[in-house]
Design a protein around this motif. Structure first.
Motif, PDB file in Angstrom:
ATOM      1  N   GLN A  45     -18.967  46.584  -3.542  1.00 62.65           N
ATOM      2  CA  GLN A  45     -20.425  46.427  -3.566  1.00 62.65           C
ATOM      3  C   GLN A  45     -21.009  46.644  -2.164  1.00 62.65           C
ATOM      4  O   GLN A  45     -21.905  45.920  -1.722  1.00 62.65           O
ATOM      5  N   ASN A  46     -20.493  47.649  -1.489  1.00 61.22           N
ATOM      6  CA  ASN A  46     -20.902  47.902  -0.104  1.00 61.22           C
ATOM      7  C   ASN A  46     -22.137  48.796  -0.059  1.00 61.22           C
ATOM      8  O   ASN A  46     -22.091  49.958   0.323  1.00 61.22           O
ATOM      9  N   TRP A  47     -23.250  48.193  -0.452  1.00 63.59           N
ATOM     10  CA  TRP A  47     -24.539  48.877  -0.440  1.00 63.59           C
ATOM     11  C   TRP A  47     -25.629  47.910  -0.014  1.00 63.59           C
ATOM     12  O   TRP A  47     -25.472  46.693  -0.055  1.00 63.59           O
ATOM     13  N   ARG A  48     -26.741  48.483   0.418  1.00 58.49           N
ATOM     14  CA  ARG A  48     -27.906  47.712   0.788  1.00 58.49           C
ATOM     15  C   ARG A  48     -29.134  48.569   0.539  1.00 58.49           C
ATOM     16  O   ARG A  48     -29.067  49.798   0.636  1.00 58.49           O
ATOM     17  N   CYS A  81     -28.513  52.460   1.365  1.00 58.71           N
ATOM     18  CA  CYS A  81     -27.462  52.479   2.382  1.00 58.71           C
ATOM     19  C   CYS A  81     -26.120  52.106   1.775  1.00 58.71           C
ATOM     20  O   CYS A  81     -26.036  51.221   0.911  1.00 58.71           O
ATOM     21  N   GLY A  82     -25.085  52.778   2.250  1.00 54.03           N
ATOM     22  CA  GLY A  82     -23.736  52.268   2.085  1.00 54.03           C
ATOM     23  C   GLY A  82     -23.364  51.551   3.368  1.00 54.03           C
ATOM     24  O   GLY A  82     -23.937  51.841   4.420  1.00 54.03           O
ATOM     25  N   THR A  83     -22.440  50.630   3.297  1.00 50.10           N
ATOM     26  CA  THR A  83     -22.111  49.850   4.485  1.00 50.10           C
ATOM     27  C   THR A  83     -20.676  50.100   4.943  1.00 50.10           C
ATOM     28  O   THR A  83     -19.761  50.242   4.127  1.00 50.10           O
ATOM     29  N   LEU A 125     -12.717  56.972   6.482  1.00 50.87           N
ATOM     30  CA  LEU A 125     -12.636  56.471   5.112  1.00 50.87           C
ATOM     31  C   LEU A 125     -13.738  55.451   4.849  1.00 50.87           C
ATOM     32  O   LEU A 125     -14.309  55.408   3.753  1.00 50.87           O
ATOM     33  N   GLN A 126     -14.046  54.622   5.845  1.00 53.60           N
ATOM     34  CA  GLN A 126     -15.154  53.674   5.682  1.00 53.60           C
ATOM     35  C   GLN A 126     -16.455  54.420   5.403  1.00 53.60           C
ATOM     36  O   GLN A 126     -17.232  54.029   4.518  1.00 53.60           O
ATOM     37  N   ARG A 127     -16.711  55.487   6.162  1.00 53.77           N
ATOM     38  CA  ARG A 127     -17.933  56.260   5.964  1.00 53.77           C
ATOM     39  C   ARG A 127     -17.926  56.965   4.604  1.00 53.77           C
ATOM     40  O   ARG A 127     -18.939  56.988   3.896  1.00 53.77           O
ATOM     41  N   ASP A 128     -16.782  57.531   4.244  1.00 49.76           N
ATOM     42  CA  ASP A 128     -16.675  58.167   2.920  1.00 49.76           C
ATOM     43  C   ASP A 128     -16.985  57.161   1.816  1.00 49.76           C
ATOM     44  O   ASP A 128     -17.705  57.469   0.860  1.00 49.76           O
ATOM     45  N   GLU A 129     -16.440  55.961   1.958  1.00 49.48           N
ATOM     46  CA  GLU A 129     -16.648  54.930   0.940  1.00 49.48           C
ATOM     47  C   GLU A 129     -18.101  54.490   0.911  1.00 49.48           C
ATOM     48  O   GLU A 129     -18.668  54.222  -0.156  1.00 49.48           O
ATOM     49  N   GLY A 134     -22.984  54.172  -1.982  1.00 44.22           N
ATOM     50  CA  GLY A 134     -24.429  54.329  -1.948  1.00 44.22           C
ATOM     51  C   GLY A 134     -24.924  55.344  -2.955  1.00 44.22           C
ATOM     52  O   GLY A 134     -25.973  55.148  -3.592  1.00 44.22           O
ATOM     53  N   SER A 135     -24.176  56.430  -3.142  1.00 48.33           N
ATOM     54  CA  SER A 135     -24.572  57.469  -4.096  1.00 48.33           C
ATOM     55  C   SER A 135     -24.488  56.967  -5.532  1.00 48.33           C
ATOM     56  O   SER A 135     -25.376  57.240  -6.349  1.00 48.33           O
TER      57      SER A 135
END
Length: 204
Positions: A45-48, A81-83, A125-129, A134-135
């Motif tokens: 749930q890494n979104w904002r 945003c993805g986090t 990988l963090q950025r990809d995730e 987020g998408s």
């Protein structure tokens, strides 16, 4: 009753919004509640989401979105945003799943450990995730909007660094896209034709 197939087939990317119609804070919150049902790896749930809805905030966003008028006319523009560092928040975000009995402690510990090993020293990988999560959340948000009788538009035409600075995003926040949401105006196109399934699907 509208089916999900109807929602998908009738969703459009809108350029025209009824600027006179707004959404309440509760309606905006309800859309985001639905968006949070999107999937994410390990249930990270890494979104904002930032809901840009006041006239003042829209005016600040407009030049950063290269003057696209729909930012002003839509009821709200979400900065989706993805986090980064998703492994650091996974123990707390996964805890309700453990407490609900959906997973046991062994699986909880395994997922937390696996996420730590995957992401901790891998910024790419963090950025990809972050972009994946987020998408997925943005698409779920757009389907939720359509289900509520609204229209929406995903936007990649914006200055990511300037948006981050202007709206005080944290270093961990990756602005994935803007999503305008509101009531339709009078000059939207219908959904544009899609490629034939036979041209994009391969059975193996």
């Amino acid at each position: 009753m509208t089916t999900i197939a109807d929602v998908i087939r009738s969703r459009i990317s809108a350029n025209s919004y009824d600027a006179a119609r707004t959404l309440s804070d509760q309606e905006i919150s309800d859309l985001i509640e639905l968006a949070t049902h999107a999937p994410s790896a390990f249930n990270l749930q890494n979104w904002r989401f930032l809901a840009v809805r006041s006239s003042e905030a829209k005016a600040r966003l407009l030049p950063l979105a290269y003057g696209q008028q729909k930012v002003m006319d839509a009821a709200v523009t979400f900065i989706v945003c993805g986090t980064m560092n998703p492994h650091s928040s996974l123990p707390s975000s996964l805890k309700p799943t453990l407490e609900a009995g959906i997973i046991d402690k062994a699986i909880y510990d395994m997922w937390v450990g696996a996420a730590q090993g995957m992401y901790q020293d891998n910024l790419q990988l963090q950025r990809d995730e972050a972009i994946r999560s987020g998408s997925l959340a943005a698409m779920t948000l757009m389907l939720a909007a359509k289900g509520q009788g609204l229209v929406s538009t995903p936007m990649i035409g914006f200055d990511s660094a300037a948006v981050s600075e202007t709206f005080g995003l944290a270093p961990e926040d990756v602005p994935v896209m803007l999503v305008t949401v509101g009531y339709p105006g009078e000059s939207n196109w219908p959904q544009k034709p899609r490629k034939a399934v036979k041209d994009i699907l391969e059975f193996v």
